[in-house]
Design a protein around this motif. Structure first.
Motif, short mmCIF file in Angstrom:
data_model
loop_
_atom_site.label_atom_id
_atom_site.label_comp_id
_atom_site.label_asym_id
_atom_site.label_seq_id
_atom_site.Cartn_x
_atom_site.Cartn_y
_atom_site.Cartn_z
N ILE A 86 67.89 -4.19 114.56
CA ILE A 86 68.23 -4.84 115.95
C ILE A 86 66.99 -5.78 116.48
N ASN A 87 67.12 -7.00 116.93
CA ASN A 87 65.99 -7.84 117.54
C ASN A 87 64.92 -7.76 116.55
N GLY A 88 65.20 -7.80 115.07
CA GLY A 88 64.15 -8.15 114.13
C GLY A 88 63.31 -7.11 113.71
N ASP A 89 62.86 -6.05 114.56
CA ASP A 89 62.14 -5.12 114.08
C ASP A 89 62.43 -3.64 114.30
N ALA A 90 63.47 -3.44 115.48
CA ALA A 90 63.85 -1.87 115.75
C ALA A 90 65.09 -1.74 114.67
N ALA A 91 65.03 -0.51 114.01
CA ALA A 91 66.09 -0.07 113.26
C ALA A 91 66.82 1.18 113.82
N SER A 92 68.24 1.00 113.86
CA SER A 92 69.11 2.32 114.07
C SER A 92 69.41 2.91 112.71
N TRP A 111 74.24 12.36 112.59
CA TRP A 111 72.91 12.25 113.17
C TRP A 111 72.66 10.96 113.43
N LYS A 112 71.66 10.43 114.25
CA LYS A 112 71.05 9.10 114.52
C LYS A 112 69.71 9.06 114.85
N LEU A 113 68.88 8.32 113.97
CA LEU A 113 67.48 8.24 114.38
C LEU A 113 67.20 6.68 114.73
N GLU A 114 65.94 6.67 115.10
CA GLU A 114 65.28 5.33 115.41
C GLU A 114 64.08 4.96 114.39
N GLY A 115 63.85 3.75 114.32
CA GLY A 115 62.71 3.61 113.37
C GLY A 115 62.34 2.07 113.83
N LEU A 123 59.48 2.36 109.40
CA LEU A 123 58.94 3.75 109.69
C LEU A 123 59.82 4.32 110.41
N VAL A 124 60.25 5.69 110.11
CA VAL A 124 61.31 6.17 110.64
C VAL A 124 60.81 7.59 111.40
N LEU A 135 57.84 8.61 109.19
CA LEU A 135 57.90 8.63 107.74
C LEU A 135 58.21 7.32 107.35
N LEU A 136 56.89 6.90 106.40
CA LEU A 136 57.18 5.68 106.05
C LEU A 136 57.79 5.33 104.64
N GLY A 137 58.84 4.50 104.83
CA GLY A 137 59.61 3.95 103.54
C GLY A 137 59.32 2.74 103.17
N VAL A 138 59.33 2.31 102.01
CA VAL A 138 59.15 1.05 101.33
C VAL A 138 60.30 0.53 100.77
N TYR A 139 60.78 -0.57 100.78
CA TYR A 139 61.93 -1.10 100.35
C TYR A 139 61.44 -1.73 98.60
#
Length: 158
Positions: A86-92, A111-115, A123-124, A135-139
């Motif tokens: 959402i908005n380029g950098d916020a993740a649901s 469940w629902k989290l933000e990142g 980063l979640v 927690l840092l994930g890499v695509y």
């Protein structure tokens, strides 16, 4: 990406190495960018530099295209994993969990989290479901495409 890890296990050395490599990758990625905003989480400031690039329409679209979608988590078979940027950098991030898997229809405990998403990094905050706060994930573009987590788990895009 939300399972606990035994710090005394031999695999922990590999995770420390992976974490160090991820930290170097994040640092290298950010050295050439124009900084404009500040992340608020203390740990996030240690993992990702304190400023993020000013998103252009192209970079925001690219980040959305990379992370948006549904994923399969091998640690939780049949359970749902969905990311919406959402908005380029916020993740649901939302999903379901079972014990440890879910029924074939994906139903389970929701469940629902933000990142935050930045380039190939996500980063979640898994703390609402008992996991780490940042927690840092890499695509990972190699087949099967998906998000590689520091514990060795990979959510594959479906």
């Amino acid at each position: 990406g939300d399972d606990k890890v035994d710090p005394s296990a031999p695999e922990n050395d590999n995770m420390k190495l992976l974490s160090s490599l991820l930290l170097l990758a994040v640092a290298a990625y950010h050295t050439a960018l124009d900084w404009t905003t500040t992340l608020t989480e203390d740990l996030a400031q240690k993992v990702i530099p304190t400023k993020t690039p000013q998103p252009t329409q192209a970079s925001a679209t690219t980040a959305t295209a990379i992370f948006d979608g549904s994923y399969a988590d091998p640690n939780h078979p049949n359970c749902k994993r969905t990311i919406q940027v959402i908005n380029g950098d916020a993740a649901s991030i939302s999903g379901t969990d079972g014990n440890p898997g879910c029924p074939p229809d994906g139903s389970g405990m929701p469940w629902k989290l933000e990142g935050k998403v930045e380039g190939p990094f996500i980063l979640v905050d898994f703390s609402p479901k008992g996991g780490p706060q940042n927690l840092l994930g890499v695509y990972d573009n190699t087949a099967p495409e998906g998000i590689q987590w520091p514990d060795g788990n990979k959510w594959t895009k479906i």
